[in-house]
Scaffold this motif. Structure first.
Motif, PDB file in Angstrom:
ATOM      1  N   LEU A 193       0.792  -1.229   0.000  1.00 35.51           N
ATOM      2  CA  LEU A 193       0.000   0.000   0.000  1.00 35.51           C
ATOM      3  C   LEU A 193       0.823   1.279   0.000  1.00 35.51           C
ATOM      4  O   LEU A 193       0.281   2.345  -0.313  1.00 35.51           O
ATOM      5  CB  LEU A 193      -0.928   0.007   1.227  1.00 35.51           C
ATOM      6  CG  LEU A 193      -1.922  -1.159   1.312  1.00 35.51           C
ATOM      7  CD1 LEU A 193      -2.725  -1.073   2.592  1.00 35.51           C
ATOM      8  CD2 LEU A 193      -2.846  -1.177   0.099  1.00 35.51           C
ATOM      9  N   ALA A 194       2.099   1.209   0.386  1.00 39.04           N
ATOM     10  CA  ALA A 194       2.880   2.443   0.505  1.00 39.04           C
ATOM     11  C   ALA A 194       4.289   2.231  -0.035  1.00 39.04           C
ATOM     12  O   ALA A 194       4.942   1.242   0.320  1.00 39.04           O
ATOM     13  CB  ALA A 194       2.940   2.895   1.960  1.00 39.04           C
ATOM     14  N   PRO A 195       4.785   3.159  -0.865  1.00 39.50           N
ATOM     15  CA  PRO A 195       6.151   3.028  -1.389  1.00 39.50           C
ATOM     16  C   PRO A 195       7.168   3.462  -0.340  1.00 39.50           C
ATOM     17  O   PRO A 195       6.841   4.218   0.593  1.00 39.50           O
ATOM     18  CB  PRO A 195       6.153   3.985  -2.582  1.00 39.50           C
ATOM     19  CG  PRO A 195       5.168   5.043  -2.194  1.00 39.50           C
ATOM     20  CD  PRO A 195       4.096   4.334  -1.423  1.00 39.50           C
ATOM     21  N   PRO A 196       8.422   3.022  -0.447  1.00 40.73           N
ATOM     22  CA  PRO A 196       9.454   3.465   0.497  1.00 40.73           C
ATOM     23  C   PRO A 196       9.537   4.989   0.542  1.00 40.73           C
ATOM     24  O   PRO A 196       9.437   5.668  -0.476  1.00 40.73           O
ATOM     25  CB  PRO A 196      10.737   2.856  -0.089  1.00 40.73           C
ATOM     26  CG  PRO A 196      10.262   1.659  -0.854  1.00 40.73           C
ATOM     27  CD  PRO A 196       8.935   2.046  -1.432  1.00 40.73           C
ATOM     28  N   GLY A 197       9.681   5.498   1.752  1.00 44.21           N
ATOM     29  CA  GLY A 197       9.757   6.939   1.946  1.00 44.21           C
ATOM     30  C   GLY A 197       8.432   7.601   2.245  1.00 44.21           C
ATOM     31  O   GLY A 197       8.385   8.763   2.658  1.00 44.21           O
TER      32      GLY A 197
END
Length: 478
Positions: A193-197
């Motif tokens: 659900l969420a990209p790195p950073g």
């Protein structure tokens, strides 16, 4: 000789006995060991297997057990100092370092020294675990046709259907993935659900294992305070607006560590806020089956009220059974389901079929309902005993909320008191407690400790643990 039933005790005795034999020397027969130490044949077999795994004995079918040949001298250790430069250089190149602090997780997983009372565990005491029901379920599962065949990648249909019914609403089996425990499901969800950073909103305080997952994935946890009615909607809306986050992780039922339940008047508002932000809610429904006997009807999972696919739901069997029974459901609707499925398959392939078949056998048996009722009653009684003992003997530790589900209490320390000092003093006094700092991803508003009542042998251990905690408070708080 006195009866010994512990495999560990017998293995310790046999380690000493093995030293008296030359390499290749034959140990007494299993029958002789049973008679000498007054243990069962199973205990002897397991103790010998443990020594064989340690390389101390060799067992030969039909011949017996023999002292193993001494190990060859190992080569000297190499020079691994080069790794410091490589790892630090890799971290410097990351927008958000993926360093992992496992201390908050280890506080609940690591076994304390012998004689220490465990107020820090996150699992049921063995006496509360359905060991007979699990053993029977595993036996029946092993006899099922195809029990050792490769399972469907999403999980066997009967188990997915059972989890779907538990979610309520219009959830179907096709929207359920079977994963290897809640920690694995949360890892899959956050990676999907969420990209790195990226920022990810989390309750404050919250489960340290989830914070560790987020940081390992290079995410930035952003705290949203909770009170006795769960997450505060106005602060959740403000956090979405300020950060642009697209994920909120929460535990609406018996939140860890506060024990709060998301109030009915907040449920719809939380869903609306996330939907308007174009964000997902990861609902960690981790202790629905550890409700206390006096709790009354439970609210349905958030996913039951969510036709639009906002909620990604996580629901495990582990807490209500055994730490080794790692079977969980990951539930989602819409295109995100395929992303979750792909990550789950790449990371784990599938949950072993015998474990899934055993789960179906367990939850479909009359023993399952009996187990849940017994645990509900016992947890209520333990909660009440610990609460009464704390209020009577350690009134300095404030207890703002007494939960009606879960396995622990969340206490606030007096202003200025140091968690680490109290935890260290408690361990010296013979009781292990969990400091509150790892439950916060930012500066905590005060010192806290979490005390579990589920992993104890019974009432006497609760009383003795509180007495030991009293001694620690006398040392640290004055």
């Amino acid at each position: 000789m006195q009866q010994r039933s512990s495999v560990g005790d017998l293995a310790k005795l046999l380690r000493d006995e093995v030293k008296r034999y030359s390499p290749g020397g034959k140990l007494p027969s299993s029958r002789a060991l049973v008679e000498r130490y007054r243990v069962s044949p199973v205990t002897v077999s397991r103790a010998l297997a443990q020594l064989a795994a340690e390389g101390l004995v060799v067992t030969r079918p039909g011949a017996g057990a023999f002292r193993a040949e001494p190990r060859t001298v190992e080569a000297p250790a190499g020079d691994t100092s080069w790794q410091q430069l490589t790892l630090s250089a890799a971290a410097a190149a990351e927008t958000v370092p993926r360093s992992v602090d496992a201390s908050g997780v280890l506080a609940s997983l690591a076994a304390p020294p012998s004689g220490v009372i465990e107020f820090n565990t996150g699992y049921l005491h063995p006496a509360l675990q359905p060991e007979r029901a699990l053993a029977a379920a595993l036996t029946r599962a092993a006899r099922r046709p195809g029990a050792w065949a490769r399972p469907p990648l999403d999980g066997i249909p009967e188990l997915r259907e059972w989890f779907a019914r538990g979610c309520g609403g219009a959830i179907t089996a096709s929207e359920v993935l079977i994963t290897a425990g809640g920690q694995s499901a949360l890892t899959t969800a956050l990676r999907a659900l969420a990209p790195p950073g990226a920022p990810v909103l989390v309750e404050s305080p919250t489960y340290p294992g989830m914070l560790a997952i987020a940081r390992a994935a290079g995410l930035r946890p952003v705290p949203v305070p909770v009170d006795t009615d769960g997450v505060r909607p106005e602060l959740l809306a403000a956090a979405f607006e300020a950060t642009g986050a697209r994920v909120f992780v929460c535990q609406p039922l018996f939140q860890n560590p506060t024990g709060a339940v998301l109030a009915a008047h907040r449920r719809g508002e939380v869903l609306r806020i996330a939907r308007e932000a174009g964000a997902f809610i990861v609902e960690d429904d981790f202790v629905r089956r550890l409700v206390h006997a006096d709790a009354g009807p439970l609210p349905a999972p958030l996913t039951a009220d969510d036709p639009d696919g906002v909620v990604v739901h996580v629901c495990s069997l582990t807490k209500a059974t055994s730490p080794s029974f790692r079977v969980c459901a990951l539930v989602a609707r819409g295109p995100v389901l395929e992303r979750l499925r792909a990550i789950q398959i790449v990371d784990n392939f599938f949950v072993p079929r015998p474990l899934q078949e055993a789960a179906v056998e367990l939850v479909g048996s009359p023993a399952w309902g009996r187990h849940l009722r017994a645990v509900a009653s016992e947890l209520r009684d333990r909660r009440d005993r610990m609460t009464s003992a704390l209020l009577r003997d350690v009134p300095e530790l404030a207890l703002p909320h007494v939960p009606s589900g879960g396995y622990h209490l969340w206490l606030r320390l007096p202003d200025g008191a140091e968690e680490a000092s109290l935890a260290a003093a408690a361990l010296r006094a013979g009781v292990a407690i969990t400091p509150g700092r790892p439950y916060f991803c930012a500066e905590p508003p005060a010192g806290h400790v979490r005390l579990s009542f589920a992993g104890l042998a019974g009432e006497a251990e609760i009383a003795e643990g509180v007495r030991r905690l009293r001694r620690a408070c006398d040392e640290v708080l004055g």
